[in-house]
Design a protein around this motif. Structure first.
Motif, mmCIF file in Angstrom:
data_model
loop_
_atom_site.group_PDB
_atom_site.id
_atom_site.type_symbol
_atom_site.label_atom_id
_atom_site.label_comp_id
_atom_site.label_asym_id
_atom_site.label_seq_id
_atom_site.Cartn_x
_atom_site.Cartn_y
_atom_site.Cartn_z
ATOM 1 N N GLY A 1 -10.386 -11.769 6.888
ATOM 2 C CA GLY A 1 -10.090 -12.468 5.647
ATOM 3 C C GLY A 1 -8.831 -11.934 5.005
ATOM 4 O O GLY A 1 -8.098 -11.135 5.588
ATOM 5 N N GLU A 2 -8.600 -12.382 3.772
ATOM 6 C CA GLU A 2 -7.416 -11.945 3.038
ATOM 7 C C GLU A 2 -7.769 -11.802 1.569
ATOM 8 O O GLU A 2 -8.524 -12.601 1.013
ATOM 9 C CB GLU A 2 -6.305 -12.977 3.204
ATOM 10 C CG GLU A 2 -5.003 -12.564 2.550
ATOM 11 C CD GLU A 2 -3.940 -13.625 2.706
ATOM 12 O OE1 GLU A 2 -2.919 -13.320 3.339
ATOM 13 O OE2 GLU A 2 -4.133 -14.737 2.194
ATOM 14 N N VAL A 3 -7.233 -10.759 0.951
ATOM 15 C CA VAL A 3 -7.396 -10.564 -0.492
ATOM 16 C C VAL A 3 -6.039 -10.277 -1.115
ATOM 17 O O VAL A 3 -5.125 -9.785 -0.455
ATOM 18 C CB VAL A 3 -8.375 -9.413 -0.835
ATOM 19 C CG1 VAL A 3 -9.766 -9.701 -0.338
ATOM 20 C CG2 VAL A 3 -7.878 -8.089 -0.313
ATOM 21 N N ILE A 4 -5.931 -10.593 -2.400
ATOM 22 C CA ILE A 4 -4.734 -10.252 -3.159
ATOM 23 C C ILE A 4 -5.146 -9.188 -4.167
ATOM 24 O O ILE A 4 -6.172 -9.311 -4.835
ATOM 25 C CB ILE A 4 -4.104 -11.493 -3.832
ATOM 26 C CG1 ILE A 4 -2.749 -11.149 -4.421
ATOM 27 C CG2 ILE A 4 -5.027 -12.114 -4.849
ATOM 28 C CD1 ILE A 4 -1.918 -12.344 -4.834
ATOM 29 N N VAL A 5 -4.343 -8.113 -4.206
ATOM 30 C CA VAL A 5 -4.653 -6.959 -5.059
ATOM 31 C C VAL A 5 -3.443 -6.687 -5.946
ATOM 32 O O VAL A 5 -2.309 -6.670 -5.463
ATOM 33 C CB VAL A 5 -4.964 -5.716 -4.200
ATOM 34 C CG1 VAL A 5 -5.243 -4.499 -5.073
ATOM 35 C CG2 VAL A 5 -6.142 -5.977 -3.264
ATOM 36 N N ARG A 6 -3.690 -6.444 -7.231
ATOM 37 C CA ARG A 6 -2.607 -6.066 -8.140
ATOM 38 C C ARG A 6 -2.347 -4.577 -7.950
ATOM 39 O O ARG A 6 -3.231 -3.750 -8.165
ATOM 40 C CB ARG A 6 -2.999 -6.342 -9.581
ATOM 41 C CG ARG A 6 -3.062 -7.824 -9.912
ATOM 42 C CD ARG A 6 -3.313 -7.997 -11.383
ATOM 43 N NE ARG A 6 -2.693 -9.086 -12.046
ATOM 44 C CZ ARG A 6 -1.414 -9.475 -12.021
ATOM 45 N NH1 ARG A 6 -0.565 -8.823 -11.293
ATOM 46 N NH2 ARG A 6 -0.982 -10.502 -12.710
ATOM 47 N N ILE A 7 -1.116 -4.261 -7.517
ATOM 48 C CA ILE A 7 -0.750 -2.877 -7.216
ATOM 49 C C ILE A 7 0.762 -2.714 -7.393
ATOM 50 O O ILE A 7 1.519 -3.662 -7.172
ATOM 51 C CB ILE A 7 -1.193 -2.506 -5.780
ATOM 52 C CG1 ILE A 7 -0.939 -1.044 -5.489
ATOM 53 C CG2 ILE A 7 -0.558 -3.386 -4.750
ATOM 54 C CD1 ILE A 7 -1.569 -0.549 -4.214
ATOM 55 N N ARG A 8 1.177 -1.534 -7.792
ATOM 56 C CA ARG A 8 2.597 -1.194 -7.931
ATOM 57 C C ARG A 8 3.366 -2.196 -8.800
ATOM 58 O O ARG A 8 4.483 -2.582 -8.474
ATOM 59 C CB ARG A 8 3.254 -1.064 -6.554
ATOM 60 C CG ARG A 8 2.726 0.102 -5.753
ATOM 61 C CD ARG A 8 3.502 0.300 -4.470
ATOM 62 N NE ARG A 8 3.152 -0.649 -3.441
ATOM 63 C CZ ARG A 8 2.197 -0.476 -2.531
ATOM 64 N NH1 ARG A 8 1.470 0.617 -2.539
ATOM 65 N NH2 ARG A 8 1.976 -1.380 -1.614
ATOM 66 N N GLY A 9 2.754 -2.669 -9.866
ATOM 67 C CA GLY A 9 3.431 -3.576 -10.785
ATOM 68 C C GLY A 9 3.544 -5.010 -10.313
ATOM 69 O O GLY A 9 4.237 -5.817 -10.899
ATOM 70 N N GLY A 10 2.859 -5.344 -9.232
ATOM 71 C CA GLY A 10 2.885 -6.705 -8.702
ATOM 72 C C GLY A 10 1.555 -7.038 -8.068
ATOM 73 O O GLY A 10 0.539 -6.429 -8.384
ATOM 74 N N ALA A 11 1.574 -7.988 -7.159
ATOM 75 C CA ALA A 11 0.364 -8.375 -6.431
ATOM 76 C C ALA A 11 0.727 -8.484 -4.954
ATOM 77 O O ALA A 11 1.769 -9.045 -4.616
ATOM 78 C CB ALA A 11 -0.186 -9.687 -6.945
ATOM 79 N N GLU A 12 -0.122 -7.933 -4.095
ATOM 80 C CA GLU A 12 0.141 -7.937 -2.661
ATOM 81 C C GLU A 12 -1.086 -8.431 -1.905
ATOM 82 O O GLU A 12 -2.213 -8.225 -2.332
ATOM 83 C CB GLU A 12 0.503 -6.534 -2.175
ATOM 84 C CG GLU A 12 1.764 -5.999 -2.803
ATOM 85 C CD GLU A 12 2.162 -4.634 -2.276
ATOM 86 O OE1 GLU A 12 1.722 -4.257 -1.164
ATOM 87 O OE2 GLU A 12 2.908 -3.933 -2.983
#
Length: 67
Positions: free
Chosen positions: A18-29
């Protein structure tokens, strides 16, 4: 990474990458995601918690807030 919240953008489940989006380092990856427990399945839009991170772009996730 461990302990951060993410949102499923591609179904996570047994036999699926699957795939997830995580808010990290001042953005989202985006990260490839697997369920932490083999029987878990998370549909698109589900809020999850990262419980393990395998660099560079793989995470294991479980349900956030026990939901």
């Amino acid at each position: 990474m461990v302990g951060l919240l993410g949102r499923v953008t591609g179904t996570v489940g047994p036999g699926l990458v699957g795939e997830v989006i995580v808010r990290i380092r001042g953005g989202a990856e985006h990260f490839l995601a697997y369920p932490a427990a083999a029987q878990e399945r998370f549909e698109t839009g589900t809020l999850v918690t990262v419980v393990d991170h395998l660099p560079p772009r793989t995470v294991y996730v479980t349900s956030a807030y026990g939901s």
